[in-house]
Design an enzyme around this catalytic site. Structure first.
Site, PDB file in Angstrom:
ATOM      1  N   LYS A 130       0.842  -1.203   0.000  1.00 29.12           N
ATOM      2  CA  LYS A 130       0.000   0.000   0.000  1.00 29.12           C
ATOM      3  C   LYS A 130       0.873   1.247   0.000  1.00 29.12           C
ATOM      4  O   LYS A 130       0.638   2.185  -0.761  1.00 29.12           O
ATOM      5  CB  LYS A 130      -0.919   0.018   1.225  1.00 29.12           C
ATOM      6  CG  LYS A 130      -2.131  -0.880   1.089  1.00 29.12           C
ATOM      7  CD  LYS A 130      -2.855  -1.049   2.423  1.00 29.12           C
ATOM      8  CE  LYS A 130      -3.881  -2.163   2.310  1.00 29.12           C
ATOM      9  NZ  LYS A 130      -4.378  -2.644   3.596  1.00 29.12           N
ATOM     10  N   GLN A 157      -5.140  -1.418   9.463  1.00 29.96           N
ATOM     11  CA  GLN A 157      -5.055  -2.769   8.908  1.00 29.96           C
ATOM     12  C   GLN A 157      -5.711  -3.778   9.850  1.00 29.96           C
ATOM     13  O   GLN A 157      -5.450  -3.784  11.054  1.00 29.96           O
ATOM     14  CB  GLN A 157      -3.579  -3.130   8.663  1.00 29.96           C
ATOM     15  CG  GLN A 157      -3.357  -4.453   7.969  1.00 29.96           C
ATOM     16  CD  GLN A 157      -3.870  -4.496   6.535  1.00 29.96           C
ATOM     17  OE1 GLN A 157      -3.883  -3.496   5.824  1.00 29.96           O
ATOM     18  NE2 GLN A 157      -4.317  -5.661   6.106  1.00 29.96           N
ATOM     19  N   ASP A 196     -11.593   2.806   3.880  1.00 30.11           N
ATOM     20  CA  ASP A 196     -12.009   1.400   3.842  1.00 30.11           C
ATOM     21  C   ASP A 196     -13.530   1.272   3.749  1.00 30.11           C
ATOM     22  O   ASP A 196     -14.037   0.198   3.409  1.00 30.11           O
ATOM     23  CB  ASP A 196     -11.578   0.694   5.143  1.00 30.11           C
ATOM     24  CG  ASP A 196     -10.345  -0.162   4.963  1.00 30.11           C
ATOM     25  OD1 ASP A 196     -10.140  -0.681   3.849  1.00 30.11           O
ATOM     26  OD2 ASP A 196      -9.592  -0.328   5.944  1.00 30.11           O
TER      27      ASP A 196
HETATM   28  N1  GUN Z   1      -7.296  -6.804   5.961  1.00 28.38           N
HETATM   29  C1  GUN Z   1      -7.638  -7.548   4.885  1.00 28.38           C
HETATM   30  N2  GUN Z   1      -8.320  -6.816   3.984  1.00 28.38           N
HETATM   31  C2  GUN Z   1      -8.406  -5.578   4.497  1.00 28.38           C
HETATM   32  C3  GUN Z   1      -8.988  -4.366   4.014  1.00 28.38           C
HETATM   33  O1  GUN Z   1      -9.581  -4.278   2.938  1.00 28.38           O
HETATM   34  N3  GUN Z   1      -8.845  -3.302   4.849  1.00 28.38           N
HETATM   35  C4  GUN Z   1      -8.229  -3.371   6.042  1.00 28.38           C
HETATM   36  N4  GUN Z   1      -8.176  -2.275   6.786  1.00 28.38           N
HETATM   37  N5  GUN Z   1      -7.677  -4.465   6.509  1.00 28.38           N
HETATM   38  C5  GUN Z   1      -7.768  -5.567   5.735  1.00 28.38           C
END
Ligand code: GUN
Length: 296
Positions: free
Chosen positions: A54, A98, A121
């Site tokens: 990311k 996350q 998100d």
């Molecule tokens: N962990 C796995 N997929 C995601 C996601 O799309 N967002 C976040 N914040 N954590 C994750």
């Protein structure tokens, strides 16, 4: 029939290029640089890989990346303080915590502490409610990526029969809401659904998000259906670890009209849509028009 392969990797690269062009324009014309903050608590190896990826892609599209890595034993108050700080920071337009969080932290409480306008998100209850009531929301990245692939392949989704397999808050439920918003006829199927293969066979659109390796086989798929495989499962095969989806690709590809592969299908779309959401959040925060073609 052999299905057309939906190249999510190429589509994601195109989304990133469009985001990068708009970021350059924002900088030049408005003097604004979109910023994304990612918070990682603990050392979960898969999460570390995602967070690194990311950060790298954020910088590549010209945005500012703020990374916060906290130890696994971080207490709730410390994490909430950091979120309050990021909420107040004008350089930060998007915040992502996350998941999964270590078990001693209440994920709902933490997510709902994020300013909904910065919740890239789309997990904050305000955004969930806004999406469900057809209002302007931040939309979860993976379902947004699936929607982009479906619109690109099928054009209008209006009146189409769609089945979403899986009812998670991250994928299944928001995916169903997005399809409904595009006027599809939506069924949410799950592990308790009776006669699941028959239900899936009736669909023109199948989105598989159950987390069970190769559960959906070709005999479940209606001829010509568009199959979107959200699953990313690591399994042992012939003494090697391989990545497979929730769909049994070979058998499904013989029946479907189009299908996403794993890897290289939905996976790359998630981060591309996170960047798109960050740009959207930045545009909204500054009273500027939404980035065209990059929102739900
Ligand atoms: N962990 C796995 N997929 C995601 C996601 O799309 N967002 C976040 N914040 N954590 C994750």
């Amino acid at each position: 029939m052999t299905a057309e392969v939906i190249d999510g990797k190429a589509f994601a690269a195109d989304v990133r290029a469009r985001v990068a062009a708009l970021v350059a324009k924002l900088k030049e014309e408005q003097g604004i640089t979109p910023g994304l903050a990612v918070v990682l608590v603990g050392e979960d190896p898969a999460s570390q890989v995602y967070v690194r990826s990311k950060g790298k892609q954020t910088v590549e599209v010209g945005m500012e990346s703020f990374e916060h890595r906290l130890p696994a034993d971080t207490d709730e108050a410390t994490l909430l303080d950091l979120i309050a700080e990021l909420n107040a920071d004008a350089r930060v337009h998007g915040i992502l915590v996350q998941l999964p969080l270590p078990p001693h932290l209440n994920a709902d409480l933490v997510i709902n502490a994020i300013d909904p306008a910065k919740d890239v998100d789309g997990f904050h209850i305000s955004n969930v409610g806004l999406l469900a009531t057809g209002q302007k929301a931040m939309v979860p990245c993976t379902p947004l990526g699936c929607l982009m692939l479906l619109r690109d392949r099928l054009g209008s989704l209006s009146g189409r029969n769609a089945v979403v397999i899986g009812r998670s808050n991250i994928v299944g439920k928001p995916m169903a809401q997005l399809l409904l918003r595009d006027s599809a006829t939506v069924t949410i199927a799950h592990s308790r659904t009776r006669d699941l293969p028959d239900v899936v066979r009736k669909a023109e659109i199948v989105v598989a998000a159950v987390g069970r390796p190769e559960m959906v086989t070709g005999d479940w798929i209606g001829p010509g259906a568009t199959v979107i495989d959200v699953g990313i499962n690591r399994i042992e095969r012939d003494g090697k670890t391989v990545l497979v989806g929730d769909v049994h690709y070979e058998s499904a590809a013989r029946v479907a009209g189009a299908i996403t592969p794993v890897p290289g299908g939905v996976g790359p779309m998630t981060i591309a849509c996170l960047l798109a959401n960050t740009l959207t959040a930045c545009s909204r925060a500054n009273g500027l028009p939404e980035p065209e073609g990059l929102t739900a």
